[in-house]
Design a protein around this motif. Structure first.
Motif, short mmCIF file in Angstrom:
data_model
loop_
_atom_site.label_atom_id
_atom_site.label_comp_id
_atom_site.label_asym_id
_atom_site.label_seq_id
_atom_site.Cartn_x
_atom_site.Cartn_y
_atom_site.Cartn_z
N GLU A 1 -7.43 3.61 -8.31
CA GLU A 1 -8.12 4.18 -7.15
C GLU A 1 -7.72 3.47 -5.86
OE1 GLU A 1 -12.63 5.81 -6.22
OE2 GLU A 1 -12.24 4.50 -7.94
N MET A 2 -7.22 2.25 -5.98
CA MET A 2 -6.82 1.50 -4.79
C MET A 2 -5.39 1.79 -4.36
SD MET A 2 -8.54 -2.24 -5.60
CE MET A 2 -8.01 -2.91 -4.03
N ARG A 3 -4.71 2.68 -5.09
CA ARG A 3 -3.34 3.00 -4.71
C ARG A 3 -3.27 3.66 -3.35
NH1 ARG A 3 -1.15 5.57 -10.44
NH2 ARG A 3 -1.11 3.60 -11.63
N GLY A 4 -4.38 4.22 -2.92
CA GLY A 4 -4.40 4.90 -1.63
C GLY A 4 -4.39 3.96 -0.44
N GLY A 5 -4.42 2.66 -0.68
CA GLY A 5 -4.38 1.69 0.41
C GLY A 5 -5.76 1.09 0.70
N ARG B 1 -7.62 1.61 3.46
CA ARG B 1 -8.32 2.35 4.51
C ARG B 1 -9.84 2.25 4.29
NH1 ARG B 1 -7.35 6.21 8.30
NH2 ARG B 1 -9.01 7.70 8.70
N GLY B 2 -10.54 1.90 5.34
CA GLY B 2 -11.99 1.75 5.26
C GLY B 2 -12.42 0.33 4.99
N PHE B 3 -11.45 -0.53 4.63
CA PHE B 3 -11.80 -1.92 4.29
C PHE B 3 -11.19 -2.94 5.25
CE2 PHE B 3 -13.13 -0.28 0.17
CZ PHE B 3 -14.26 -1.05 -0.04
N TYR B 4 -10.63 -2.50 6.35
CA TYR B 4 -10.04 -3.45 7.28
C TYR B 4 -11.13 -4.35 7.91
CZ TYR B 4 -5.87 -0.58 6.80
OH TYR B 4 -4.79 0.09 6.29
N VAL C 1 -11.12 -7.90 -5.51
CA VAL C 1 -9.71 -7.89 -5.10
C VAL C 1 -9.60 -7.91 -3.57
CG1 VAL C 1 -7.59 -6.52 -5.09
CG2 VAL C 1 -8.89 -6.79 -7.20
N LEU C 2 -10.40 -7.07 -2.92
CA LEU C 2 -10.37 -7.03 -1.45
C LEU C 2 -10.87 -8.34 -0.86
CD1 LEU C 2 -11.71 -3.41 -1.05
CD2 LEU C 2 -9.40 -4.19 -0.50
N THR C 3 -11.87 -8.96 -1.50
CA THR C 3 -12.34 -10.27 -1.04
C THR C 3 -11.23 -11.29 -1.15
OG1 THR C 3 -14.61 -9.76 -1.72
CG2 THR C 3 -14.05 -12.07 -1.40
N ALA C 4 -10.48 -11.22 -2.24
CA ALA C 4 -9.36 -12.15 -2.41
C ALA C 4 -8.33 -11.99 -1.30
CB ALA C 4 -8.71 -11.94 -3.79
N VAL C 5 -8.09 -10.73 -0.90
CA VAL C 5 -7.15 -10.50 0.22
C VAL C 5 -7.69 -11.14 1.50
CG1 VAL C 5 -6.10 -8.73 1.67
CG2 VAL C 5 -6.26 -8.38 -0.81
N GLY C 6 -8.99 -10.91 1.79
CA GLY C 6 -9.58 -11.50 2.98
C GLY C 6 -9.61 -13.02 2.94
N VAL C 7 -9.95 -13.58 1.77
CA VAL C 7 -9.97 -15.04 1.63
C VAL C 7 -8.57 -15.61 1.82
CG1 VAL C 7 -10.31 -16.90 -0.04
CG2 VAL C 7 -12.05 -15.14 0.21
#
Length: 860
Positions: free
Chosen positions: A27-31, A33-36, A331-337
């Motif tokens: 589901e995250m293949r779409g990028g 978007r919405g989580f910046y 996963v998104l938290t890991a990117v932000g961290v």
């Protein structure tokens, strides 16, 4: 024919975590978007925390790495008023090479121009410095620069001294009763930090020249420093053993011994305190960003409700849905961290160049795993704290969402286990902030205040919505739409109030603290304080000096007191280094303290316990102790205090406690002894002069010149100049605090943008329907502006109230200062809130109003 069914059907296996991860990554293949906003909020908070802690560590490591250079030796012994005795000097010399230095404050003037200034005088011997690299601007040798040429001694000074006096290299200046020639300027002084705060430029002369100046008299306020370079292996264990040996051999020396691992204790304490404060500010930015995390997760899951309903229709249970989106959030938290760690790790390297121009030490910029790990821990804990609640709601999205937009389901409370998990994450986050804090009291207050502010903001958001719901129907269509938007299901009110409330409260708090400190220093204290302090007035000069002041300033008030310096060595017989006092009293046991004696209760003091001694008292030594410091040290009437003065231990009984008005800057002391305590002891006198109605700068400078010519060995301190020095220090700290606070403001702006984005789908729906029914873009824009203006104004008022209360607590309870409400700060906060909410609201609204109606109407 089919075979008959012989048993119950086998239940389907519960979807595994691996399967949930597969769905999550697909589901995250779409990028992103919405989580910046989500990633930016986490990254900003993590960068702030790791950056601040890493810079603090870099400074501490720099001090430790250059400990011997900063201290000037492996060991340093400090004495006040007196030199080391022959036996003490012999002991020190047996350890290795010894360098003796004298430091004091003195007045220096240019004879021809009649200009003068206060200097930090340092008299050094021929072996200085034992460690480090002392450099002159001209590149010459220090010993040669300080040599005597006829009747004039050489001296080197900071360039600031030449600028103040309007002289050049090679010119002569008057120092006490001697003339010295400035032969060069100082380019680098390795032990600069070991002397503490300086109120004047540095001037260095030879120790052989100090006697000619006449500045050192019995009782003069001079500090003697003996730096030792140990022979052989100077391990930390050996250094510690020597410190213990010195204390046992000379228990009554009254000296303070510092080792290279504690070269600049005052600076290290201040760095630690500032780092702790800035870390809490960074944590505030992270918590504010947590609101953005919640908004982003809520908006994302709101858009995924049809997908979740499809999962449910295909047999997936709520736990599987929760795991899918929890994996995505982690996963998104890991990117932000990761982004925050990169930024935070770069901050010490970027700060090294800036700090090198402010502090004479090398900042050891490096990657510090413990500080980076702290940022990782804070980042993930914050993300979980604010994401578990909306993720828990996703557990129970019903399949009926595929057929109708069930708005009510988005407002239900999550299941009990998700509520408990959220509460546990909050407790762990609060425990981490408290456990890693250097000051338990401040950390507890911070965590408690943050919790109260969040609760109040949530309550205020509900009150705003309830009030809007109960308001009478407005005649204006725009106002009616604005009020409806405030309280309708899915309204932005809670998100906007939370996102702006905490950040603005912090900004108002810091602005009020900064404004009050500047006001206190610039107007209140300056208005109450004496105009001058005169230090080191000798006993045989006292009467003539007072006569000179009276004739030069007949309308001024002159006060005075005998002045000595002593070090508290024991309380009730317990050595001071074995006492662990409260934070408010620890400073009294560090270094030497000013002390005096008096037959009467001093001005600006009020007895709180006990009674004053008789003017002719002749019994055992008595002492009056300042009440707040006594409480922090655990002292009461009848307790004993041992003070080492001039190498002699004096034990006195506490006869009374008194409250002191320190803000007046008048002559005040923590300890005032009975007059018989120091009978026959050599000492000097302190004098203050106060112009009751003020005086012009020319008149004050004229008095300074008169005193300097008649009494060149008396140190004259103009209070306005001292306050300017303190103001400069406060201004530097204020810039650091404002920079840290701006991170919180940026986080608030990001969260506000995320809040608007979270409600984007509902706003598009409303705008399209209203436009279809005939509403114009102008009318819709006016309604949205009214909505954002109302929310911004209410939030600003809350920030003003909470910021005022917080600033008042810090100033009055923590800093023991006065507090005054500053309306300009409140107005600034209100304008900032209105500008942010209305500005971002208009940006988001313009995008909403620009959407085409047909695609939206087809999906209704």
């Amino acid at each position: 024919m089919h075979a008959p069914v012989t048993g119950a059907p086998r239940p389907a296996a519960r979807p595994s975590l691996a399967l949930a991860c597969r769905f999550a990554f697909r589901e995250m293949r779409g990028g992103l978007r919405g989580f910046y906003i989500f990633i930016a909020c986490i990254a900003l908070g993590v960068a702030a925390i790791t950056g601040v802690t890493s810079v603090s560590r870099a400074l501490t490591e720099g001090i430790a790495a250059e400990g011997t250079s900063i201290l000037g030796g492996d060991l340093a012994v400090r004495l006040i008023h007196r030199k080391a005795s022959a036996e003490e000097a012999e002991f020190l010399e047996s350890l290795g090479d010894v360098s003796r230095i004298a430091t004091l404050r003195a007045m220096t003037r240019a004879p021809d121009q009649d200009e003068q200034t206060l200097v930090e005088l340092k008299a050094v011997d021929g072996v200085y410095p034992l460690y480090g690299d002392f450099r002159l601007t001209g590149g010459g040798d220090l010993d040669a620069a300080l040599r005597r040429d006829g009747d004039v001694w050489g001296a080197v000074a900071e360039a600031e001294l030449l600028a103040r006096l309007g002289i050049d290299t090679g010119d002569e200046v008057q120092l006490g009763r001697a003339r010295v020639r400035i032969t060069d300027t100082i380019a680098a002084e390795p032990d600069r930090l070991s002397g503490g705060i300086n109120f004047g430029p540095r001037l260095i002369i030879s120790d052989a020249a100090i006697e000619d100046t006449g500045l050192i008299q019995p009782g003069s306020l001079v500090r003697w420093l003996y730096r030792v370079r140990l022979e052989g292996t100077a391990s930390d264990a050996r250094v510690a053993a020597i410190v213990g040996q010195a204390g046992e051999r000379f228990p009554d020396a009254g000296w303070r011994i510092l080792s290279r691992d504690n070269a600049a204790p005052g600076l290290q304490r201040n760095i630690g305190r500032l780092a702790q404060f800035l870390t809490l500010v960074g944590l505030t930015a992270l918590i504010v960003g947590g609101v953005g995390v919640a908004n982003a997760v809520r908006a994302y899951l709101d858009g995924k409700r049809p997908v979740i309903a499809t999962f449910r229709c295909l047999g997936a249970d709520g736990d599987f849905v929760f795991r899918v989106y929890l994996v995505q959030i982690l996963v998104l938290t890991a990117v932000g961290v990761a982004a925050g760690l990169v930024l935070g790790a770069l901050i010490p390297f970027a700060a090294a160049g800036l700090l090198s121009s402010l502090l004479p030490i090398k900042t050891v910029a490096a990657l510090y795993p413990s500080e980076l790990g702290l940022g990782v821990l804070y980042g993930f804990l914050t993300a979980l704290t604010f994401a578990l609640w909306p993720l828990g709601r996703a557990h129970d999205v019903p399949p009926s969402v595929l057929f109708r937009d069930d708005v009510s389901s988005t407002r239900r409370l999550p299941r009990r286990r998700y509520r408990l998990a959220t509460g546990l994450a909050v407790l762990v986050l609060a425990g981490l902030a408290i456990g890693l804090s250097g000051d338990l009291r401040i950390a507890l207050v911070y965590v408690g205040a943050t919790g109260v502010v969040f609760a109040l903001l949530a309550l205020i958001a509900r009150l705003i919505m309830a009030t809007a719901r109960r308001l009478p129907r407005a005649r204006s269509t725009g106002l009616r739409l604005a009020i409806g938007n405030i309280h309708r299901p899915g309204a932005l009110t809670p998100s906007v109030v939370l996102s702006l409330g905490l950040g603005l409260s912090l900004l108002v708090t810091l602005a009020l603290i900064d404004g009050n400190l500047r006001r206190e220093l610039g107007t209140a204290i300056a208005g109450r304080a004496p105009s001058f302090f005169f230090v080191d007035v000798q006993n045989n000069e006292r009467s003539a000096f007072d006569t000179l002041l009276t004739s030069a300033a007949p309308e001024a008030r002159i006060d005075g007191a005998p002045m000595l310096r002593g070090r508290i060595t024991a309380l009730n017989g317990i050595p001071s280094d074995q006492i662990k006092p409260a934070e408010g009293g620890a400073w009294a046991l560090r270094g030497d303290r000013g002390i005096t004696y008096s037959p009467e209760l001093p001005d600006n003091s009020t007895l709180s316990e006990g009674s004053w001694w008789a003017p002719d008292y002749s019994g055992p030594p008595l002492v009056s102790f300042e009440a707040e410091v006594a409480e922090a040290l655990g002292l009461a009437l009848g307790d004993t205090v041992t003070v080492n003065v001039l190498g002699r231990p004096i034990t006195a009984e506490i006869a009374n406690l008194r409250k002191v008005e320190w803000q007046s800057l008048a002559i005040n002391f923590v300890m005032v002894f009975s007059p018989n305590t120091f009978a026959g002891a050599p000492h000097t006198h302190l004098r203050t002069l106060t112009y009751e109605n003020g005086a012009s700068e020319d008149r004050e400078l004229a008095l300074l010149k008169t005193v300097a010519k008649a009494y060149p060995t008396v140190t004259s301190v103009r209070v306005k100049d001292a306050i300017e020095q303190v103001n400069a220090l406060v201004a530097q700290l204020a810039w650091a605090i404002r920079a840290a606070a701006s991170v919180t403001l940026v986080a608030s702006v990001l969260v506000l943008g995320g809040a608007l984005a979270a409600g984007h789908r509902h706003r598009v729906h409303d705008a399209v329907v209203l436009k279809t029914l005939g509403a114009t873009r102008r009318r819709l824009m006016g309604a949205f502006v009214l909505e954002y203006a109302i929310l911004g104004l209410v939030t600003a008022l809350f920030a003003v109230v909470t910021g005022t209360l917080a600033a008042s607590f810090v100033l009055v309870e923590v800093m023991d200062a006065s507090f005054t409400f500053l309306p300009a700060t409140a107005t600034g906060a209100a304008l900032a809130a209105l500008a942010l909410t209305v500005g971002f609201g208009l940006i988001g609204t313009w995008r909403v109003l620009g959407r085409k109606s047909a695609p939206v109407l087809r999906n209704l």
